[in-house]
Design a protein around this motif. Structure first.
Motif, PDB file in Angstrom:
ATOM      1  N   SER A 156       0.856  -1.337  -0.010  1.00 25.29           N
ATOM      2  CA  SER A 156      -0.101   0.129  -0.045  1.00 25.29           C
ATOM      3  C   SER A 156       0.913   1.251  -0.010  1.00 25.29           C
ATOM      4  O   SER A 156       2.309   1.281   0.279  1.00 25.29           O
ATOM      5  CB  SER A 156      -0.958  -0.129   1.193  1.00 25.29           C
ATOM      6  OG  SER A 156      -0.328  -0.044   2.515  1.00 25.29           O
ATOM      7  N   ILE A 157       0.211   2.292  -0.506  1.00 20.88           N
ATOM      8  CA  ILE A 157       0.975   3.616  -0.435  1.00 20.88           C
ATOM      9  C   ILE A 157       0.264   4.406   0.641  1.00 20.88           C
ATOM     10  O   ILE A 157      -1.175   4.664   0.627  1.00 20.88           O
ATOM     11  CB  ILE A 157       0.893   4.317  -1.895  1.00 20.88           C
ATOM     12  CG1 ILE A 157       1.593   3.527  -2.767  1.00 20.88           C
ATOM     13  CG2 ILE A 157       1.512   5.861  -1.791  1.00 20.88           C
ATOM     14  CD1 ILE A 157       1.518   4.078  -3.966  1.00 20.88           C
ATOM     15  N   GLU A 158       0.762   4.907   1.750  1.00 17.07           N
ATOM     16  CA  GLU A 158       0.404   5.688   2.717  1.00 17.07           C
ATOM     17  C   GLU A 158       0.298   7.313   2.241  1.00 17.07           C
ATOM     18  O   GLU A 158       1.396   8.018   1.898  1.00 17.07           O
ATOM     19  CB  GLU A 158       1.053   5.523   3.995  1.00 17.07           C
ATOM     20  CG  GLU A 158       0.988   4.236   4.704  1.00 17.07           C
ATOM     21  CD  GLU A 158      -0.426   4.029   5.101  1.00 17.07           C
ATOM     22  OE1 GLU A 158      -1.440   4.950   5.436  1.00 17.07           O
ATOM     23  OE2 GLU A 158      -0.920   2.821   5.084  1.00 17.07           O
ATOM     24  N   PRO A 159      -0.985   7.814   1.943  1.00 17.62           N
ATOM     25  CA  PRO A 159      -0.774   9.188   1.629  1.00 17.62           C
ATOM     26  C   PRO A 159      -0.529  10.015   2.658  1.00 17.62           C
ATOM     27  O   PRO A 159      -0.815   9.975   3.916  1.00 17.62           O
ATOM     28  CB  PRO A 159      -2.472   9.240   1.044  1.00 17.62           C
ATOM     29  CG  PRO A 159      -3.209   8.407   2.066  1.00 17.62           C
ATOM     30  CD  PRO A 159      -2.294   7.260   2.323  1.00 17.62           C
ATOM     31  N   ALA A 160       0.213  11.289   2.071  1.00 18.79           N
ATOM     32  CA  ALA A 160       0.763  12.340   3.155  1.00 18.79           C
ATOM     33  C   ALA A 160      -0.652  12.927   3.601  1.00 18.79           C
ATOM     34  O   ALA A 160      -1.562  13.085   2.720  1.00 18.79           O
ATOM     35  CB  ALA A 160       1.710  13.106   2.482  1.00 18.79           C
ATOM     36  N   PRO A 161      -0.700  13.610   4.614  1.00 24.71           N
ATOM     37  CA  PRO A 161      -1.853  14.113   4.927  1.00 24.71           C
ATOM     38  C   PRO A 161      -2.162  15.480   4.282  1.00 24.71           C
ATOM     39  O   PRO A 161      -1.253  16.047   3.600  1.00 24.71           O
ATOM     40  CB  PRO A 161      -1.452  14.780   6.568  1.00 24.71           C
ATOM     41  CG  PRO A 161      -0.422  13.753   6.921  1.00 24.71           C
ATOM     42  CD  PRO A 161       0.188  13.504   5.639  1.00 24.71           C
ATOM     43  N   LEU A 162      -3.247  15.515   4.153  1.00 26.94           N
ATOM     44  CA  LEU A 162      -3.840  16.926   3.004  1.00 26.94           C
ATOM     45  C   LEU A 162      -3.689  17.869   3.776  1.00 26.94           C
ATOM     46  O   LEU A 162      -3.879  18.129   5.132  1.00 26.94           O
ATOM     47  CB  LEU A 162      -5.209  16.576   2.268  1.00 26.94           C
ATOM     48  CG  LEU A 162      -5.630  15.953   1.129  1.00 26.94           C
ATOM     49  CD1 LEU A 162      -7.078  15.855   1.241  1.00 26.94           C
ATOM     50  CD2 LEU A 162      -4.610  16.336   0.036  1.00 26.94           C
ATOM     51  N   ALA A 163      -3.229  19.167   3.411  1.00 24.11           N
ATOM     52  CA  ALA A 163      -2.820  20.469   3.970  1.00 24.11           C
ATOM     53  C   ALA A 163      -4.189  21.002   4.235  1.00 24.11           C
ATOM     54  O   ALA A 163      -5.003  20.759   3.568  1.00 24.11           O
ATOM     55  CB  ALA A 163      -1.989  21.475   3.290  1.00 24.11           C
ATOM     56  N   SER A 164      -4.497  21.804   5.270  1.00 22.39           N
ATOM     57  CA  SER A 164      -5.559  22.393   5.728  1.00 22.39           C
ATOM     58  C   SER A 164      -5.880  23.427   4.635  1.00 22.39           C
ATOM     59  O   SER A 164      -4.822  24.061   4.305  1.00 22.39           O
ATOM     60  CB  SER A 164      -5.696  22.872   6.954  1.00 22.39           C
ATOM     61  OG  SER A 164      -6.902  23.636   7.263  1.00 22.39           O
ATOM     62  N   PRO A 165      -7.101  23.749   4.141  1.00 20.53           N
ATOM     63  CA  PRO A 165      -8.243  23.491   4.465  1.00 20.53           C
ATOM     64  C   PRO A 165      -8.993  22.334   3.764  1.00 20.53           C
ATOM     65  O   PRO A 165     -10.029  22.307   3.597  1.00 20.53           O
ATOM     66  CB  PRO A 165      -9.228  24.670   4.200  1.00 20.53           C
ATOM     67  CG  PRO A 165      -8.616  25.417   3.234  1.00 20.53           C
ATOM     68  CD  PRO A 165      -6.941  24.934   3.144  1.00 20.53           C
ATOM     69  N   TYR A 166      -8.042  21.549   3.046  1.00 17.02           N
ATOM     70  CA  TYR A 166      -8.471  20.465   1.951  1.00 17.02           C
ATOM     71  C   TYR A 166      -9.314  19.300   2.663  1.00 17.02           C
ATOM     72  O   TYR A 166      -8.621  18.971   3.701  1.00 17.02           O
ATOM     73  CB  TYR A 166      -7.616  20.025   1.051  1.00 17.02           C
ATOM     74  CG  TYR A 166      -6.597  21.015   0.328  1.00 17.02           C
ATOM     75  CD1 TYR A 166      -7.481  21.887  -0.347  1.00 17.02           C
ATOM     76  CD2 TYR A 166      -5.329  21.084   0.126  1.00 17.02           C
ATOM     77  CE1 TYR A 166      -6.772  22.981  -1.094  1.00 17.02           C
ATOM     78  CE2 TYR A 166      -4.688  22.182  -0.448  1.00 17.02           C
ATOM     79  CZ  TYR A 166      -5.393  22.995  -1.138  1.00 17.02           C
ATOM     80  OH  TYR A 166      -4.801  23.946  -1.972  1.00 17.02           O
ATOM     81  N   ARG A 167     -10.158  18.739   2.083  1.00 18.27           N
ATOM     82  CA  ARG A 167     -10.914  17.733   2.637  1.00 18.27           C
ATOM     83  C   ARG A 167     -11.044  16.674   1.674  1.00 18.27           C
ATOM     84  O   ARG A 167     -11.556  17.115   0.590  1.00 18.27           O
ATOM     85  CB  ARG A 167     -12.327  18.023   3.417  1.00 18.27           C
ATOM     86  CG  ARG A 167     -11.966  19.029   4.633  1.00 18.27           C
ATOM     87  CD  ARG A 167     -11.375  18.144   5.859  1.00 18.27           C
ATOM     88  NE  ARG A 167     -11.201  18.840   7.003  1.00 18.27           N
ATOM     89  CZ  ARG A 167     -10.233  19.509   7.344  1.00 18.27           C
ATOM     90  NH1 ARG A 167      -9.102  19.759   6.440  1.00 18.27           N
ATOM     91  NH2 ARG A 167     -10.133  20.417   8.474  1.00 18.27           N
TER      92      ARG A 167
END
Length: 301
Positions: A156-167
């Motif tokens: 699997s590929i762990e996605p880096a967290p999305l920067a705020s304010p993206y959802r």
């Protein structure tokens, strides 16, 4: 040589057509369309000799430009013509199938909205030299090429967290199709997916789309589903221009791959234009490798 009959596909032809598909694809990587749902059968022609299917042709509207678009845009109707391998250079057989396909393309054109021009196109593997040469003899010229890329393995590929304010969220009934189609047209004005094609994608097994929003505004998306062979398929990866280079595309790709793995898919495939270097870099970094190349040719209808 037996007389050649060309007629429309019927339900009774499924068995023989399946046999032809197995023969045509056994040793060579070719672009062979399946007939699809019954609504598509008026677009499918068979060449029959001695009660045996020796060739198949199919037409389909791939790009329908919506009213209100730039007058420079073009509708695109694709053709797919295949024969048994030992008849690959038999251009008289090709001709017998090409003529009704061309007539059908003209009929499909009549239902497309004006004032846009209509192109007819064909896509074959670059190794299908006889087929490509036949269409070139009919006035088709080189258009572009696409890679089919495949990712093997279950890592699997762990996605880096999305920067705020993206959802990011999976597609749900509250997501607006009109909003999605508008964003898609913005990204690919020459080949928007269109409402009918979008609805057809939604019917595929385990279909979903992951959508990234900023304060409720759709800024990026990716589609994923399970194909008829149980493999994962990814399509329509996009991030709108002002929101690029912020890791959104890589995040969406990782989410789609994790979803397909949860569906039991050991592999995933996608297509990308060979000239799209930024997308190629993204997919290669995610473990995708080029499996085949498709060359596309077109001419005005």
């Amino acid at each position: 040589m037996a007389e050649t009959e060309v007629r429309l596909f019927t339900r009774e032809d499924f068995g023989q057509l399946g046999e032809m598909y197995q023969v045509v694809t056994a040793n060579d990587d070719v672009v062979f369309w399946w007939v699809g749902e019954e609504a598509e059968w008026p677009n499918v022609f068979l060449a029959i000799e001695g009660g045996r299917i020796v060739g198949k042709g199919q037409a389909s509207v791939m790009t329908e430009i919506p009213p209100g678009s730039s007058a420079e845009r073009e509708h695109v109707i694709f053709l797919n013509l295949k024969t048994l391998p030992h008849r690959a250079a038999d251009y008289s057989l090709h001709e017998r199938l090409y003529e009704p396909l061309l007539q059908r393309a003209h009929a499909l054109k009549q239902a497309l909205p004006g004032p846009y021009r209509t192109m007819i196109a064909v896509g074959n593997r670059s190794t299908e030299t006889h087929n490509n040469a036949f269409f070139q003899s009919k006035g088709f010229v080189y258009w572009k090429s696409l890679y089919t890329m495949r990712r093997e393995g279950s890592s699997s590929i762990e996605p880096a967290p999305l920067a705020s304010p993206y959802r990011c969220s999976p597609w749900n009934s509250e997501d607006g199709v009109d909003e999605y189609l508008a964003a898609d047209r913005e990204i690919w004005p020459e080949a928007p997916i269109g409402r009918e094609a979008f609805a057809a994608r939604q019917k595929k097994a385990s279909w979903t789309a992951f959508v990234v929003r900023e304060h409720g505004l759709l800024v990026g998306s990716i589609m994923a589903w399970v194909d008829e062979d149980g493999d994962g398929a990814i399509e329509d990866v996009f991030v709108r221009e002002p929101w690029r280079k912020q890791g959104i595309a890589a995040y969406l790709l990782a989410r789609a791959l994790a979803y397909l793995q949860a569906c039991g898919c050991a592999t995933a495939t996608l297509q990308v234009e060979t000239a799209n270097q930024s997308a190629l870099s993204l997919y290669r970094a995610a473990g995708f490798q080029v499996e085949s190349e498709e060359a596309r040719y077109r001419r005005e209808l």
